[in-house]
Design an enzyme around this catalytic site. Structure first.
Site, PDB file in Angstrom:
ATOM      1  N   ARG A  96       1.002  -0.975   0.153  1.00  0.00           N
ATOM      2  CA  ARG A  96      -0.299  -0.500  -0.323  1.00  0.00           C
ATOM      3  C   ARG A  96       1.451   1.324  -0.562  1.00  0.00           C
ATOM      4  O   ARG A  96       0.773   2.668  -1.007  1.00  0.00           O
ATOM      5  CB  ARG A  96      -0.611   0.022   1.399  1.00  0.00           C
ATOM      6  CG  ARG A  96      -2.130  -0.714   1.353  1.00  0.00           C
ATOM      7  CD  ARG A  96      -2.114  -2.225   0.640  1.00  0.00           C
ATOM      8  NE  ARG A  96      -3.189  -2.924   0.218  1.00  0.00           N
ATOM      9  CZ  ARG A  96      -3.993  -3.640   1.352  1.00  0.00           C
ATOM     10  NH1 ARG A  96      -3.192  -3.982   2.787  1.00  0.00           N
ATOM     11  NH2 ARG A  96      -4.918  -4.214   1.319  1.00  0.00           N
ATOM     12  N   ASP A 148       0.224  -7.040  -3.116  1.00  0.00           N
ATOM     13  CA  ASP A 148      -1.299  -7.041  -3.020  1.00  0.00           C
ATOM     14  C   ASP A 148      -1.778  -5.988  -4.270  1.00  0.00           C
ATOM     15  O   ASP A 148      -1.155  -5.825  -5.295  1.00  0.00           O
ATOM     16  CB  ASP A 148      -1.524  -5.541  -1.492  1.00  0.00           C
ATOM     17  CG  ASP A 148      -2.588  -5.925  -1.048  1.00  0.00           C
ATOM     18  OD1 ASP A 148      -3.660  -6.312  -1.248  1.00  0.00           O
ATOM     19  OD2 ASP A 148      -2.903  -6.515   0.529  1.00  0.00           O
ATOM     20  N   HIS A 203      -7.228 -10.247  -3.642  1.00  0.00           N
ATOM     21  CA  HIS A 203      -5.972  -9.259  -3.402  1.00  0.00           C
ATOM     22  C   HIS A 203      -4.865  -9.222  -4.221  1.00  0.00           C
ATOM     23  O   HIS A 203      -3.219  -9.023  -3.823  1.00  0.00           O
ATOM     24  CB  HIS A 203      -4.949  -9.308  -1.881  1.00  0.00           C
ATOM     25  CG  HIS A 203      -5.873  -8.451  -1.312  1.00  0.00           C
ATOM     26  ND1 HIS A 203      -5.895  -7.523  -0.423  1.00  0.00           N
ATOM     27  CD2 HIS A 203      -6.713  -9.876  -0.118  1.00  0.00           C
ATOM     28  CE1 HIS A 203      -7.104  -7.930   0.863  1.00  0.00           C
ATOM     29  NE2 HIS A 203      -7.326  -8.786   1.046  1.00  0.00           N
ATOM     30  N   ASP A 229      -7.067 -14.059   1.720  1.00  0.00           N
ATOM     31  CA  ASP A 229      -8.028 -13.294   2.860  1.00  0.00           C
ATOM     32  C   ASP A 229      -9.168 -12.461   2.048  1.00  0.00           C
ATOM     33  O   ASP A 229      -8.428 -12.735   0.878  1.00  0.00           O
ATOM     34  CB  ASP A 229      -7.564 -12.660   3.725  1.00  0.00           C
ATOM     35  CG  ASP A 229      -6.138 -11.079   2.882  1.00  0.00           C
ATOM     36  OD1 ASP A 229      -5.628 -11.809   1.856  1.00  0.00           O
ATOM     37  OD2 ASP A 229      -6.510 -10.572   3.613  1.00  0.00           O
ATOM     38  N   GLU A 230      -9.892 -12.296   2.270  1.00  0.00           N
ATOM     39  CA  GLU A 230     -11.263 -11.362   1.558  1.00  0.00           C
ATOM     40  C   GLU A 230     -11.000 -11.741   0.241  1.00  0.00           C
ATOM     41  O   GLU A 230     -10.525 -10.934  -0.801  1.00  0.00           O
ATOM     42  CB  GLU A 230     -10.173  -9.748   1.892  1.00  0.00           C
ATOM     43  CG  GLU A 230     -10.994  -9.765   3.548  1.00  0.00           C
ATOM     44  CD  GLU A 230      -9.974  -8.181   3.695  1.00  0.00           C
ATOM     45  OE1 GLU A 230     -11.017  -7.442   4.454  1.00  0.00           O
ATOM     46  OE2 GLU A 230      -8.892  -7.800   2.578  1.00  0.00           O
ATOM     47  N   TRP A 271      -0.981  -2.289   8.357  1.00  0.00           N
ATOM     48  CA  TRP A 271      -1.154  -2.349   7.133  1.00  0.00           C
ATOM     49  C   TRP A 271      -0.848  -0.661   6.980  1.00  0.00           C
ATOM     50  O   TRP A 271      -0.624  -0.176   7.893  1.00  0.00           O
ATOM     51  CB  TRP A 271      -2.749  -2.735   6.789  1.00  0.00           C
ATOM     52  CG  TRP A 271      -3.067  -4.324   7.696  1.00  0.00           C
ATOM     53  CD1 TRP A 271      -3.889  -4.372   8.483  1.00  0.00           C
ATOM     54  CD2 TRP A 271      -3.078  -5.256   6.671  1.00  0.00           C
ATOM     55  NE1 TRP A 271      -3.756  -5.861   8.889  1.00  0.00           N
ATOM     56  CE2 TRP A 271      -3.249  -6.461   7.140  1.00  0.00           C
ATOM     57  CE3 TRP A 271      -2.233  -5.517   5.660  1.00  0.00           C
ATOM     58  CZ2 TRP A 271      -2.999  -8.016   7.080  1.00  0.00           C
ATOM     59  CZ3 TRP A 271      -1.586  -6.888   4.659  1.00  0.00           C
ATOM     60  CH2 TRP A 271      -2.412  -7.883   5.883  1.00  0.00           C
TER      61      TRP A 271
END
Ligand code: ACM
Length: 637
Positions: free
Chosen positions: A176, A205, A279, A355-356, A495
């Protein structure tokens, strides 16, 4: 003793008591403020004094790196170039016969006026013993420049120490926001001081692929770059057609090797994370053929909105960011990627994310539907499980074990996977009951990207959740219902959507990652909030000397409101004991002559703002918080 008791004493005994107390004071004043708190500390008389003539000894070749590390750490602040030889006043020794109480990471440390003796069963224990020894010296020992100081002393004592958990991690997301190699090393250095042993590196990501993979150069050439955007992340404008992606950052394989070696010298294992199958927008921007839609207009996300969040863990991706589990090319891709990773990272585990992951594109994809039919998969959770089981086989073939976020339980856990429990403790409990290793990182306690104080005075005022230091400190990694042997340990996870620089990474990390250092290292029975905050305050001085940023948010007032008999009342508490809260309601700035908060304060009708500030011993401590009446109404419990 109370005043009356004193007045009843005969004078000589009162004087005796006074002198006895005065004699004890230096002992109390010297109680070392160690983080993490050791298993046992026995104070001894006197102190050890370091000077330019002090020698550092190592008993075996394997003890030499700890001696060298100590000499290097001492050299800058003291200016002493201490000789390293076989026998020294500070003697560092590996036990020739293992002391079973210490395990692989424990150590014994004895400091007396005559010298220092540090011993351990293995090199890691010596390294941790050196960290403890350094924490015994004054805070200026952390200085990055030479300090003028007459004496450098450490209190005499005997310490026996070993960790509660084998996995003590910090996670840093470099997708990020990208952090340079030097920033990462500095962060690893900060971790090492607190006896962490896992650096979990979130390398990929939607917003950037940060590790060079020789077989797929576009992963970094394209996936490592995004269009430049400034200001508040998450609110950015999406990439415009044809707009050049000039905001780039990635680590070459040489950089990776350098960081892995640097961490290893500090007894830190680097756990790489390649987040799949979700991601993965940065990978798809580079190689659109890895997705279901194969949309060649996919760009690396620059912090613009692409998810609709519906609450309760439900969401929809507006842009495809999942790999296609029905495409053999994807497994060939992962085989190469994990193959290169396996040669770069000596860690037993590789983190595969999991994840997600949005399944909406899979649901509409004929290839995925055909695969599900063929394999008898009932739903897309089982499809994700199919994917992860194949990824586990890829890793196993390269001599690695798989760990993933707790979503990897859905649809059936891969046979030998370890689980990192982040949506609470539940995933960890489930995995432990199935006999799988678990690392506990529940976001409600140890997500150190979350707000740590009042949003009105914290850097990001739109953060979605808060984890105050005291909440972090209450975290207990082993739930009553599970066999503790399955709980490897835990992490503090940073994060970086809202972390723009390494200084801010430090601000978010400390002191919460000091609290987790205590949790993962110290005995459960040592937990004591007031004691922790006292130690923490001394570590603020050490961080100041080191130029390490940290948050003082635990000093700030906590302001909420209630309604009583139609009136609006403000309620104020503090995390740290013994603070005075002063406030104003008249637009002026509060100070120690303002009204002192003792009970809920009625907020009159009108354009009123309550301003609060904390003090201790007549000195301002916390940040001033200004709360307009409407804000207090929003905070009514
Ligand atoms: C996560 O926080 N998405 C693991």
């Amino acid at each position: 003793m109370d005043v009356q008791a004193v007045s009843r004493m005969r004078l000589p005994s009162f004087i005796l008591a006074f002198f006895a107390l005065a004699l004890c004071l230096p002992l109390f004043a010297q109680t070392p403020a160690l983080i993490p708190q050791p298993v046992s500390v026995q104070p001894l008389k006197g102190s050890f004094r370091l000077n330019a003539q002090t020698t550092i000894g190592y008993s075996q070749a394997a003890a030499k790196p700890a001696a060298e590390y100590l000499a290097t750490r001492l050299k800058t602040p003291t200016g002493y170039r201490l000789p390293i030889q076989r026998q020294g006043q500070i003697q560092i020794r590996l036990n020739t016969k293992a002391n079973p109480a210490l395990g692989a990471e424990g150590y014994s440390l004895e400091v007396t006026p005559q010298g220092v003796r540090l011993s351990a069963n293995a090199a890691a224990g010596l390294f941790y013993g050196v960290q403890t020894l350094l924490q015994l010296f004054p805070p200026e020992i952390e200085s990055t420049t030479k300090v003028k100081r007459a004496t450098w002393t450490a209190p005499a004592l005997r310490i026996t120490d070993y960790p509660r958990f084998a996995w003590r991690g910090v996670m840093l997301d470099v997708s990020r926001h990208f952090f340079s190699k030097d920033d990462v090393k500095r962060y690893i250095d900060r971790m090492a001081r607190y006896k962490y042993n896992v650096f979990h590196w979130h390398l990929t990501d939607d917003q950037g692929w940060r590790i060079e993979i020789k077989s797929f150069p576009k992963l970094t050439q394209v996936g490592g770059c995004r269009v430049p955007r400034y200001g508040k992340y998450g609110y950015h404008v999406a990439p415009k057609p044809g707009e050049p992606a000039t905001d780039c950052g990635f680590y070459t394989q040489d950089d990776i090797r350098d960081i892995v070696a640097y961490a290893a010298e500090r007894h830190i294992t680097v756990l790489p994370e390649i987040d799949v199958p979700g991601h993965s927008m940065a990978a798809i921007a580079a190689y659109p053929e890895l997705s279901c839609t194969k949309d060649t207009s996919t760009r690396v996300n620059p912090g613009s909105r692409f998810v609709e969040w519906y609450g309760n863990g439900k969401f929809k991706m507006l842009i495809e960011n999942s790999l296609n589990p029905a495409d053999e090319q994807v497994y060939q891709f992962l085989d190469k990627v994990f193959g290169e990773l396996a040669t770069l990272f000596p860690s037993t585990y590789i983190h595969v994310g999991g994840d997600e992951c949005y399944h909406g594109f899979w649901e509409n994809d004929p290839g995925c539907q055909a695969l599900m039919q063929r394999e008898g998969l009932q739903n897309t959770h089982e499809l994700q499980s199919y994917f992860l089981k194949r990824v586990e086989k890829i890793l196993q073939a390269k001599g690695k074990k798989m760990i993933g976020w707790d979503e990897i339980l859905e649809g059936g856990l891969a046979p030998e996977a370890a689980v990192m429990s982040w949506r609470g403790l539940e995933g960890g409990i489930q995995a432990a009951k199935l006999g799988h290793p678990v690392v506990m990182t529940p976001n409600d306690y140890v997500y150190i990207d979350l707000l740590q104080g009042d949003p009105l005075v914290e850097p990001d005022q739109t953060a979605y959740k808060r984890v105050r230091l005291q909440k972090t400190y209450t975290f207990e990694p082993v739930p009553d219902s599970v066999d503790a042997r399955w709980i490897l340990g835990g992490e503090a996870n940073l994060w970086t959507e809202k972390v723009y620089s390494i200084r801010q990474a430090e601000y978010m990390s400390f002191p919460r990652a000091w609290a987790t250092a205590d949790i993962y290292w110290s005995p459960k029975s040592a937990k004591n909030w007031d004691n922790f905050t006292q130690r923490m305050e001394q570590h603020f001085q050490r961080a100041d000397a080191a130029g390490c940023n940290y948050a003082r948010s635990a000093y700030d007032a906590i302001v909420t409101a209630i309604r009583q008999d139609g009136k609006l009342l403000a309620e104020v508490t503090t995390e740290i004991k013994g603070l005075d809260v002063f406030y104003t309601l008249d637009e002026s700035l509060p100070d120690r002559y303002s009204p002192r908060y003792t009970q809920p304060v009625e907020i009159p009708e009108g354009p009123v703002t309550m301003k609060v500030i904390t003090y201790r011993n007549g000195q301002p401590l916390g940040k001033m918080i200004a709360l307009p009446r409407e804000e207090l109404i929003r905070r009514v419990k």
